[in-house]
Design a protein around this motif. Structure first.
Motif, PDB file in Angstrom:
ATOM      1  N   ASP A 319      -0.528  57.021  37.465  1.00 40.77           N
ATOM      2  CA  ASP A 319      -0.502  58.460  37.689  1.00 40.77           C
ATOM      3  C   ASP A 319       0.191  59.161  36.527  1.00 40.77           C
ATOM      4  O   ASP A 319       1.357  58.883  36.224  1.00 40.77           O
ATOM      5  CB  ASP A 319       0.223  58.754  39.010  1.00 40.77           C
ATOM      6  CG  ASP A 319       0.119  60.203  39.420  1.00 40.77           C
ATOM      7  OD1 ASP A 319       0.854  61.029  38.853  1.00 40.77           O
ATOM      8  OD2 ASP A 319      -0.679  60.499  40.318  1.00 40.77           O
ATOM      9  N   HIS A 320      -0.531  60.078  35.868  1.00 40.24           N
ATOM     10  CA  HIS A 320       0.009  60.798  34.717  1.00 40.24           C
ATOM     11  C   HIS A 320       1.287  61.558  35.084  1.00 40.24           C
ATOM     12  O   HIS A 320       2.271  61.549  34.337  1.00 40.24           O
ATOM     13  CB  HIS A 320      -1.062  61.764  34.194  1.00 40.24           C
ATOM     14  CG  HIS A 320      -0.700  62.464  32.928  1.00 40.24           C
ATOM     15  ND1 HIS A 320      -1.537  63.383  32.337  1.00 40.24           N
ATOM     16  CD2 HIS A 320       0.403  62.425  32.142  1.00 40.24           C
ATOM     17  CE1 HIS A 320      -0.978  63.856  31.235  1.00 40.24           C
ATOM     18  NE2 HIS A 320       0.207  63.293  31.092  1.00 40.24           N
ATOM     19  N   HIS A 321       1.282  62.202  36.231  1.00 37.23           N
ATOM     20  CA  HIS A 321       2.439  62.976  36.666  1.00 37.23           C
ATOM     21  C   HIS A 321       3.672  62.097  36.825  1.00 37.23           C
ATOM     22  O   HIS A 321       4.772  62.440  36.370  1.00 37.23           O
ATOM     23  CB  HIS A 321       2.120  63.684  37.984  1.00 37.23           C
ATOM     24  CG  HIS A 321       3.271  64.424  38.576  1.00 37.23           C
ATOM     25  ND1 HIS A 321       4.062  63.885  39.569  1.00 37.23           N
ATOM     26  CD2 HIS A 321       3.772  65.665  38.330  1.00 37.23           C
ATOM     27  CE1 HIS A 321       4.987  64.754  39.922  1.00 37.23           C
ATOM     28  NE2 HIS A 321       4.828  65.841  39.178  1.00 37.23           N
ATOM     29  N   GLU A 322       3.503  60.953  37.461  1.00 32.93           N
ATOM     30  CA  GLU A 322       4.644  60.065  37.673  1.00 32.93           C
ATOM     31  C   GLU A 322       5.164  59.493  36.360  1.00 32.93           C
ATOM     32  O   GLU A 322       6.365  59.338  36.167  1.00 32.93           O
ATOM     33  CB  GLU A 322       4.254  58.936  38.630  1.00 32.93           C
ATOM     34  CG  GLU A 322       3.819  59.419  40.009  1.00 32.93           C
ATOM     35  CD  GLU A 322       4.912  60.186  40.726  1.00 32.93           C
ATOM     36  OE1 GLU A 322       5.941  59.568  41.073  1.00 32.93           O
ATOM     37  OE2 GLU A 322       4.751  61.400  40.928  1.00 32.93           O
ATOM     38  N   VAL A 323       4.257  59.201  35.439  1.00 27.92           N
ATOM     39  CA  VAL A 323       4.680  58.745  34.113  1.00 27.92           C
ATOM     40  C   VAL A 323       5.514  59.826  33.435  1.00 27.92           C
ATOM     41  O   VAL A 323       6.577  59.563  32.859  1.00 27.92           O
ATOM     42  CB  VAL A 323       3.451  58.392  33.245  1.00 27.92           C
ATOM     43  CG1 VAL A 323       3.875  58.127  31.796  1.00 27.92           C
ATOM     44  CG2 VAL A 323       2.733  57.173  33.799  1.00 27.92           C
ATOM     45  N   GLY A 324       5.047  61.068  33.526  1.00 27.84           N
ATOM     46  CA  GLY A 324       5.738  62.170  32.874  1.00 27.84           C
ATOM     47  C   GLY A 324       7.102  62.470  33.437  1.00 27.84           C
ATOM     48  O   GLY A 324       7.937  63.092  32.758  1.00 27.84           O
ATOM     49  N   GLU A 337       5.018  55.030  27.580  1.00 27.61           N
ATOM     50  CA  GLU A 337       3.785  55.274  28.323  1.00 27.61           C
ATOM     51  C   GLU A 337       3.328  56.716  28.164  1.00 27.61           C
ATOM     52  O   GLU A 337       2.145  57.006  27.948  1.00 27.61           O
ATOM     53  CB  GLU A 337       3.999  54.979  29.812  1.00 27.61           C
ATOM     54  CG  GLU A 337       4.182  53.512  30.150  1.00 27.61           C
ATOM     55  CD  GLU A 337       4.504  53.329  31.621  1.00 27.61           C
ATOM     56  OE1 GLU A 337       3.900  52.435  32.231  1.00 27.61           O
ATOM     57  OE2 GLU A 337       5.350  54.062  32.166  1.00 27.61           O
ATOM     58  N   TRP A 338       4.265  57.623  28.293  1.00 29.02           N
ATOM     59  CA  TRP A 338       3.950  59.046  28.230  1.00 29.02           C
ATOM     60  C   TRP A 338       3.440  59.436  26.840  1.00 29.02           C
ATOM     61  O   TRP A 338       2.463  60.172  26.690  1.00 29.02           O
ATOM     62  CB  TRP A 338       5.190  59.856  28.611  1.00 29.02           C
ATOM     63  CG  TRP A 338       4.928  61.302  28.912  1.00 29.02           C
ATOM     64  CD1 TRP A 338       3.734  61.937  28.992  1.00 29.02           C
ATOM     65  CD2 TRP A 338       5.930  62.295  29.173  1.00 29.02           C
ATOM     66  NE1 TRP A 338       3.913  63.270  29.281  1.00 29.02           N
ATOM     67  CE2 TRP A 338       5.253  63.520  29.409  1.00 29.02           C
ATOM     68  CE3 TRP A 338       7.311  62.272  29.244  1.00 29.02           C
ATOM     69  CZ2 TRP A 338       5.926  64.696  29.691  1.00 29.02           C
ATOM     70  CZ3 TRP A 338       7.992  63.457  29.526  1.00 29.02           C
ATOM     71  CH2 TRP A 338       7.304  64.655  29.757  1.00 29.02           C
TER      72      TRP A 338
END
Length: 456
Positions: A319-324, A337-338
């Motif tokens: 999930d992009h949001h969780e990575v961010g 990752e981000w």
């Protein structure tokens, strides 16, 4: 499509007389032809390239001043086209909702108008303002849609509370833009034509032949390029991924929720399918602009406050949001990752610029890359990338640096400090480059970004 001058006045009614449905695509072509023959500019194009969840500021943007700048690592894919872009650092969205800094401020990103409700736009958004120079509304595309409430995808607005829904399915978008070329324009008729690999242009073949016979010889190659652009798009839409209903959680092979599963064994989604659909959508958007069917496109790779990691990962790392927000792994690993996600989208942005250049409209198209937040939910001190628009007076190979005054995480009040630069001014410069002669957009605009736009 290359610029041309016919060398003699061309009357619109003479070129289009007696033509039927083909006038849908021929009218924009004629408008541009006559404008160029008269030595004036037709309205410019605006393409907003949106990626959600902000960026890792330490590696995103540039270092340096003016035309002496170095792209930071996340933007390294743009190095070959550095002379076609400018970087703006330090803009604040001063219309952010008083409830705080959060992803729902996507509703303010292209409107820059505040109001009580956090999930509603008080518009109109910039794409609607620029599209107002033509008969057609903006085109609003989104590659991945998780079929959850639209609170984080409210990007484009005709006015207060009048949202333009995004289109997830490329074939549906094709029908919206080009469907009137078919005799009935029904979905079944268009689907049948695509299934039989039949171009919608075949339905208006006689009109096209008559139209080309009336064109000056200098314009016929441009008309052929336009028709070939449409045919190439139609070929793409017959490929397997385009035949799927949509690029959503079902098409990608994995059910999604607003909260990703914590279970690290959770399966990943079909990343190749995501990228393939993203490319098809990009081709559709570029073809739409090249043919003059739309002059404003909002291209949402994914929404804000969510989204799939386009690269790799399972569980929360999917999930992009969780990575961010650093929820996937500790410290440096999460940032790595981000940064990789940011770099991936820089490559997609480069691909977009290449496609616009290939069809000959990059210099007439102002392309902006931005997000609903800067970092950690802040709408302050944001970085935007501006490309294209050379024939529209947009500066290239420049850095515009506006140092932020105060506490960046201080919320809307901090961003509204008059010493901080407003996002509204970026949109003033963009709208002027596209032909909207106004020194004002949204709230707090002061006439544009000095040096970004110079009339040509």
């Amino acid at each position: 499509m290359n610029a041309f001058n016919s060398g003699r006045p061309v009357k619109r009614r003479d070129l289009l007389a007696g033509l039927g449905a083909a006038s849908l695509i021929l009218s924009p072509f004629v408008r541009k032809m006559r404008a160029r023959a008269a030595g004036v500019q037709a309205p410019g194009n605006f393409f907003f390239f949106f990626t959600g969840n902000g960026f890792v500021r330490s590696d995103f943007g540039s270092r340096g001043q003016g035309d002496d700048f170095t792209l930071l690592p996340s933007l390294s894919p743009l190095e070959p086209v550095k002379d076609q872009i400018s970087v703006l650092r330090g803009l604040s969205n001063k219309s952010a909702n008083e409830r705080g800094q959060f992803h729902f401020n996507i509703t303010r990103l292209l409107t820059c108008v505040g109001g009580e409700g956090p999930f509603v736009g008080y518009g109109p958004s910039l794409d609607y303002v620029i599209a107002g120079l033509t008969p057609n509304p903006p085109l609003n595309l989104i590659t991945y849609w998780p079929r959850v409430p639209n609170m984080f995808t409210g990007l484009t607005w005709r006015g207060f509370g009048k949202r333009l829904p995004h289109i997830n399915d490329s074939r549906e978008a094709y029908k919206v833009v080009f469907g009137d070329l078919a005799p009935t324009g029904t979905s079944a008729e268009i689907e049948d034509a695509l299934a039989r690999e039949k171009s919608l242009l075949d339905f208006v073949k006689a009109d096209i032949t008559a139209f080309k016979s009336r064109l000056p010889s200098s314009a016929k190659a441009d008309a052929d390029n336009m028709f070939e652009t449409i045919r190439s798009l139609e070929v793409r839409l017959t490929k397997p991924m385009a035949n799927r209903a949509a690029c959503d959680e079902q098409a990608l092979g994995k059910a999604r929720t607003t909260t990703p599963p914590a279970d690290a064994s959770a399966g990943t989604y079909d990343k190749a399918a995501f990228e393939q659909h993203n490319t098809v959508q990009m081709d559709l958007a570029v073809a739409t602009m090249a043919c003059g069917m739309r002059n404003a496109v909002t291209f949402m790779n994914q929404g804000g406050g969510g989204g799939l990691n386009p690269l790799s990962g399972v569980g929360k790392a999917d999930d992009h949001h969780e990575v961010g927000h650093g929820e996937t792994s500790p410290g440096v690993a999460a940032l790595t990752e981000w940064k990789a996600i940011d770099k991936y989208y820089a490559g997609r942005f480069r691909l977009l610029l290449d496609k616009l250049k290939t069809v000959g409209i990059l210099d007439d198209t102002v392309v902006v890359w931005g997000s609903e937040i800067a970092e950690a939910h802040s709408q302050n001190n944001q970085t935007f990338i501006v490309a294209g628009g050379a024939k529209r007076g947009i500066a290239h190979k420049r850095t515009f640096d506006f140092p932020f005054v105060g506490n960046e995480m201080g919320g809307p009040a901090a961003g509204r400090n008059p010493r901080n630069a407003s996002l509204s001014d970026l949109w003033v410069s963009v709208q002027k480059a596209c032909g909207v002669n106004s020194e004002v957009f949204g709230q707090d605009s002061q006439g544009g970004i000095p040096g970004l736009f110079k009339p040509v």
